[in-house]
Design a protein around this motif. Sequence first.
Motif, PDB file in Angstrom:
ATOM      1  N   PHE A   9       4.489   4.954  14.806  1.00 57.98           N
ATOM      2  CA  PHE A   9       4.368   4.064  13.603  1.00 57.98           C
ATOM      3  C   PHE A   9       5.065   4.246  12.391  1.00 57.98           C
ATOM      4  O   PHE A   9       5.740   5.296  12.404  1.00 57.98           O
ATOM      5  N   SER A  10       5.415   3.201  12.008  1.00 56.94           N
ATOM      6  CA  SER A  10       6.280   3.471  10.658  1.00 56.94           C
ATOM      7  C   SER A  10       5.561   2.209   9.603  1.00 56.94           C
ATOM      8  O   SER A  10       4.881   1.289   9.876  1.00 56.94           O
ATOM      9  N   THR A  11       5.425   2.798   8.513  1.00 54.39           N
ATOM     10  CA  THR A  11       4.632   1.974   7.490  1.00 54.39           C
ATOM     11  C   THR A  11       5.226   2.436   5.840  1.00 54.39           C
ATOM     12  O   THR A  11       6.262   3.272   5.884  1.00 54.39           O
ATOM     13  N   LEU A  12       4.665   2.172   4.948  1.00 56.49           N
ATOM     14  CA  LEU A  12       4.807   2.491   3.631  1.00 56.49           C
ATOM     15  C   LEU A  12       3.640   3.244   2.883  1.00 56.49           C
ATOM     16  O   LEU A  12       2.568   2.956   3.246  1.00 56.49           O
ATOM     17  N   ASN A  13       4.026   4.267   2.339  1.00 54.37           N
ATOM     18  CA  ASN A  13       3.172   5.350   1.478  1.00 54.37           C
ATOM     19  C   ASN A  13       2.582   4.338   0.501  1.00 54.37           C
ATOM     20  O   ASN A  13       3.140   3.443   0.105  1.00 54.37           O
ATOM     21  N   ARG A  14       1.518   4.824   0.002  1.00 55.92           N
ATOM     22  CA  ARG A  14       0.606   4.097  -1.459  1.00 55.92           C
ATOM     23  C   ARG A  14       0.885   4.936  -2.530  1.00 55.92           C
ATOM     24  O   ARG A  14      -0.041   6.182  -2.478  1.00 55.92           O
ATOM     25  N   ASN A  15       1.587   5.142  -3.253  1.00 47.99           N
ATOM     26  CA  ASN A  15       1.680   5.778  -4.531  1.00 47.99           C
ATOM     27  C   ASN A  15       2.447   4.942  -5.721  1.00 47.99           C
ATOM     28  O   ASN A  15       2.980   3.816  -5.397  1.00 47.99           O
ATOM     29  N   ALA A  16       2.694   5.661  -6.723  1.00 48.44           N
ATOM     30  CA  ALA A  16       3.560   4.894  -7.691  1.00 48.44           C
ATOM     31  C   ALA A  16       4.748   4.525  -7.348  1.00 48.44           C
ATOM     32  O   ALA A  16       5.442   3.442  -7.791  1.00 48.44           O
ATOM     33  N   LYS A  17       5.458   5.581  -6.607  1.00 48.16           N
ATOM     34  CA  LYS A  17       6.717   5.631  -6.265  1.00 48.16           C
ATOM     35  C   LYS A  17       6.947   4.307  -5.481  1.00 48.16           C
ATOM     36  O   LYS A  17       7.982   3.639  -5.460  1.00 48.16           O
ATOM     37  N   SER A  18       6.057   4.396  -4.489  1.00 49.44           N
ATOM     38  CA  SER A  18       6.297   3.355  -3.314  1.00 49.44           C
ATOM     39  C   SER A  18       6.280   1.901  -3.857  1.00 49.44           C
ATOM     40  O   SER A  18       6.733   1.052  -3.500  1.00 49.44           O
ATOM     41  N   TYR A  19       5.303   1.737  -5.157  1.00 52.69           N
ATOM     42  CA  TYR A  19       5.139   0.491  -5.657  1.00 52.69           C
ATOM     43  C   TYR A  19       6.522   0.252  -6.525  1.00 52.69           C
ATOM     44  O   TYR A  19       6.786  -0.968  -6.589  1.00 52.69           O
ATOM     45  N   VAL A  20       7.136   1.061  -7.360  1.00 47.53           N
ATOM     46  CA  VAL A  20       8.291   0.805  -7.954  1.00 47.53           C
ATOM     47  C   VAL A  20       9.324   0.526  -6.968  1.00 47.53           C
ATOM     48  O   VAL A  20      10.293  -0.649  -7.260  1.00 47.53           O
ATOM     49  N   HIS A  21       9.726   1.359  -5.785  1.00 51.40           N
ATOM     50  CA  HIS A  21      10.653   1.018  -5.022  1.00 51.40           C
ATOM     51  C   HIS A  21      10.359  -0.199  -3.953  1.00 51.40           C
ATOM     52  O   HIS A  21      11.406  -0.851  -3.870  1.00 51.40           O
ATOM     53  N   VAL A  59       8.794  11.411   2.466  1.00 47.66           N
ATOM     54  CA  VAL A  59       8.001  10.606   3.074  1.00 47.66           C
ATOM     55  C   VAL A  59       7.135   9.528   1.725  1.00 47.66           C
ATOM     56  O   VAL A  59       6.255   8.975   2.248  1.00 47.66           O
ATOM     57  N   SER A  60       7.731   9.680   0.595  1.00 50.51           N
ATOM     58  CA  SER A  60       7.011   9.119  -0.533  1.00 50.51           C
ATOM     59  C   SER A  60       7.057   7.609  -0.358  1.00 50.51           C
ATOM     60  O   SER A  60       6.167   6.980  -1.262  1.00 50.51           O
ATOM     61  N   VAL A  61       7.919   7.026   0.226  1.00 55.98           N
ATOM     62  CA  VAL A  61       7.869   5.455   0.199  1.00 55.98           C
ATOM     63  C   VAL A  61       7.741   5.090   1.712  1.00 55.98           C
ATOM     64  O   VAL A  61       6.725   4.724   2.424  1.00 55.98           O
ATOM     65  N   ASN A  62       9.049   4.804   2.478  1.00 62.19           N
ATOM     66  CA  ASN A  62       8.789   4.623   3.829  1.00 62.19           C
ATOM     67  C   ASN A  62       8.776   5.710   4.762  1.00 62.19           C
ATOM     68  O   ASN A  62       9.526   6.801   4.331  1.00 62.19           O
ATOM     69  N   TYR A  63       8.178   5.605   5.748  1.00 64.50           N
ATOM     70  CA  TYR A  63       8.067   6.655   6.762  1.00 64.50           C
ATOM     71  C   TYR A  63       7.821   6.583   8.116  1.00 64.50           C
ATOM     72  O   TYR A  63       7.158   5.405   8.361  1.00 64.50           O
TER      73      TYR A  63
END
Length: 237
Positions: A152-164, A224-228
């Motif tokens: 699987f690959s997806t995006l983490n959900r946190n403030a950093k991922s929103y910004v990036h 893994v804070s944004v894409n992983y």
Amino acid sequence: MSQINVDAAEIEKFSQLAAKWWDKTGEFKPLHDINPLRLDYIDQHAHLSGKTVLDVGCGGGILSESMALRGAENVLGIDMAELSLQTATTHAAEQAMDNVRYRCISVEDLAVEMPHTFDVVTCMEMLEHVPDPASVIRACAKLVKPDGWVFFSTLNRNAKSYVHAIVGAEYILNLVPKGTHDWQKFIAPAELARMARLAQLNVSGCMGMSYNLLSKKYFLCDDVSVNYMMACRSMAA
């Protein structure tokens, strides 16, 4: 037939871009740029040569084709956007590839039809686009052979991922079209790992993917804070 786990607005969004899947300088440039990283990660774990592979949410076939070229015996790509599949089928035919094919079917329905069929199942950049990601994960687990691999690959959900991923990628750098992602649908690695375990998948590894603003290149990392990406093995007996 199962209740279809599809967001009609997401299908429409990708259908409008269907003709551009293989334009390496267009809206799907980021997918082309990260594809070698995805491919190597999958191949290092699952050893694609001679394997039967399913690519869930295949879009225009970027990853499907590359896995076929890497040596997979046969690759089936599935998606619910028919126009994207038309693009994928046409491109594969142009490349004279006879070990990759495509179907318009939900992963849940395919799991009923072809349980425990595939050595490798990939589901990349798709979970954040469906109403019920856990349903997709359960279906992937049912489709893979005992002791097979699921990625699987997806995006983490946190403030950093929103910004990036939202502000940076969509509005500042224009890496992907505006509106591509809904931050509330992003999935934290712990959430994905829990859903995987509930589906009888054992998490074998997790790797982050980042973008270097200076080189304009993507690279794998431990962040893994944004894409992983997450590699899982089937626990089915």
